[in-house]
Design a protein around this motif. Structure first.
Motif, PDB file in Angstrom:
ATOM      1  N   MET A   1       0.881  -1.214  -0.016  1.00 48.10           N
ATOM      2  CA  MET A   1      -0.017   0.150  -0.006  1.00 48.10           C
ATOM      3  C   MET A   1       1.037   1.223   0.064  1.00 48.10           C
ATOM      4  O   MET A   1       1.903   1.293   0.502  1.00 48.10           O
TER       5      MET A   1
ATOM      6  N   LEU B   1      -2.424   6.007  11.455  1.00 51.53           N
ATOM      7  CA  LEU B   1      -2.455   5.189  10.227  1.00 51.53           C
ATOM      8  C   LEU B   1      -1.197   4.383  10.281  1.00 51.53           C
ATOM      9  O   LEU B   1      -1.295   3.035  10.135  1.00 51.53           O
TER      10      LEU B   1
ATOM     11  N   ASP C   1      -4.490  -1.882  -1.098  1.00 54.14           N
ATOM     12  CA  ASP C   1      -5.494  -2.724  -0.346  1.00 54.14           C
ATOM     13  C   ASP C   1      -5.684  -2.044   1.006  1.00 54.14           C
ATOM     14  O   ASP C   1      -5.521  -2.593   2.102  1.00 54.14           O
ATOM     15  N   TRP C   2      -6.267  -0.807   1.180  1.00 58.37           N
ATOM     16  CA  TRP C   2      -6.822  -0.128   2.409  1.00 58.37           C
ATOM     17  C   TRP C   2      -8.087  -0.602   2.982  1.00 58.37           C
ATOM     18  O   TRP C   2      -8.924  -0.695   2.043  1.00 58.37           O
ATOM     19  N   ASP C   3      -8.072  -0.756   4.075  1.00 60.71           N
ATOM     20  CA  ASP C   3      -9.437  -1.021   4.639  1.00 60.71           C
ATOM     21  C   ASP C   3     -10.376   0.114   5.134  1.00 60.71           C
ATOM     22  O   ASP C   3     -10.154   0.970   5.798  1.00 60.71           O
ATOM     23  N   TYR C   4     -11.352   0.196   4.070  1.00 61.12           N
ATOM     24  CA  TYR C   4     -12.174   1.474   4.267  1.00 61.12           C
ATOM     25  C   TYR C   4     -12.856   1.467   5.722  1.00 61.12           C
ATOM     26  O   TYR C   4     -12.836   2.794   6.161  1.00 61.12           O
TER      27      TYR C   4
ATOM     28  N   PHE D   1      -1.738   0.461   9.836  1.00 61.52           N
ATOM     29  CA  PHE D   1      -1.330  -0.183   8.406  1.00 61.52           C
ATOM     30  C   PHE D   1       0.367  -0.278   8.057  1.00 61.52           C
ATOM     31  O   PHE D   1       0.818   0.674   8.898  1.00 61.52           O
TER      32      PHE D   1
ATOM     33  N   PHE E   1       2.611   0.741   5.125  1.00 62.53           N
ATOM     34  CA  PHE E   1       2.484   1.358   3.818  1.00 62.53           C
ATOM     35  C   PHE E   1       3.792   2.263   3.803  1.00 62.53           C
ATOM     36  O   PHE E   1       4.378   2.934   4.573  1.00 62.53           O
TER      37      PHE E   1
ATOM     38  N   LEU F   1     -10.169   3.274   7.950  1.00 67.22           N
ATOM     39  CA  LEU F   1     -10.186   4.556   7.468  1.00 67.22           C
ATOM     40  C   LEU F   1     -11.271   5.555   7.942  1.00 67.22           C
ATOM     41  O   LEU F   1     -11.121   6.549   8.518  1.00 67.22           O
TER      42      LEU F   1
ATOM     43  N   GLY G   1      -8.111   3.431  -5.670  1.00 70.41           N
ATOM     44  CA  GLY G   1      -8.173   3.670  -4.079  1.00 70.41           C
ATOM     45  C   GLY G   1      -8.947   4.884  -3.820  1.00 70.41           C
ATOM     46  O   GLY G   1     -10.107   5.019  -4.181  1.00 70.41           O
TER      47      GLY G   1
ATOM     48  N   LEU H   1      -4.313   7.228  -1.442  1.00 71.80           N
ATOM     49  CA  LEU H   1      -4.300   6.034  -0.739  1.00 71.80           C
ATOM     50  C   LEU H   1      -4.518   4.841  -1.849  1.00 71.80           C
ATOM     51  O   LEU H   1      -5.377   4.589  -1.999  1.00 71.80           O
TER      52      LEU H   1
ATOM     53  N   ALA I   1       0.972   5.677   0.139  1.00 67.84           N
ATOM     54  CA  ALA I   1       0.223   7.184   0.097  1.00 67.84           C
ATOM     55  C   ALA I   1       0.829   8.122  -0.284  1.00 67.84           C
ATOM     56  O   ALA I   1       2.426   8.440  -0.183  1.00 67.84           O
TER      57      ALA I   1
END
Length: 210
Positions: free
Chosen positions: A1, A71, A15-18, A75, A77, A21, A56, A12, A3
């Motif tokens: 991932m 974050l 594979d970010w977890d909404y 995560f 990233f 977030l 994303g 972003l 940013a």
């Protein structure tokens, strides 16, 4: 991932977890339960600042920087920066009668290179003079926003005096921007969807809201 941090937005990607977030990039406005009927009655009051796009999400850069520590805890990233830093000529700064004004302007210049910030100052400390000194050294296009015409006139006079240049006006039935412009929030809102507003606002690099 990843940013990707730019001046206004941070993308972003990956594979970010909404669901994780969302609490970090949303808020509930005060009195949300009294909002007008255009909101569904099942609305829970949360306003999301996350925007979806192909590949994303994107969030405001200032908010991303404020939440970056949280974050990092949730995560893994990589962060890359594509910030276009505003340019200044420090030799153009005026003389300051009060040392804290000089300190404040230099802090503003530093903060403007990483997304901006808040200036907390009491009545009579010279906030408008500080802003005018900042704009005098700034080499790009900027706007100072006020909420009433009396403040606009006072700010216009101070900016003109300190910067030594013609200052634009958006307000009092006028839309006449220049390199540095003082505007009322009401008139900005009225013109927000016009082509001339869009053309002008796209070139803005710094905005100060009083």
């Amino acid at each position: 991932m990843e940013a990707i941090v730019a001046n206004r937005w941070t993308r972003l990607e990956g594979d970010w977890d909404y669901d994780i977030l969302l609490p970090l990039f949303s808020f509930r406005p005060e009195g949300y339960f009294w909002m007008p009927s255009y909101r569904t009655r099942h609305w829970d009051g949360w306003v999301s600042l996350i925007q979806r796009y192909d590949g994303g999400y994107r969030v405001p850069t200032g908010l991303f920087l404020a939440q970056q520590e949280s974050l990092n805890e949730q995560f893994e990233f990589q962060t890359s920066y594509k910030l276009e830093q505003p340019k200044f000529d420090l030799h153009k700064l005026p003389k300051f009668d009060r040392p804290y004004q000089s300190d404040c302007v230099h802090s503003m210049i530093t903060a403007s290179r990483t997304g901006g910030g808040l200036v907390l100052a009491g009545t009579g400390t010279g906030k408008t003079y500080i802003a005018a000194a900042f704009f005098r050294a700034f080499l790009g296009s900027g706007c100072f926003i006020v909420d009433e015409l009396t403040l606009q006139r006072q700010t216009f006079e101070e900016l003109t005096k300190v910067t030594g240049e013609s200052i634009g006006i958006i307000g009092d039935s006028k839309f006449s921007p220049r390199r540095i412009t003082v505007a009322t929030v009401q008139t900005l809102a009225r013109h927000a969807r016009s082509l001339r507003y869009e053309k002008w606002s796209k070139n803005l690099e710094v905005v100060i809201a009083d």
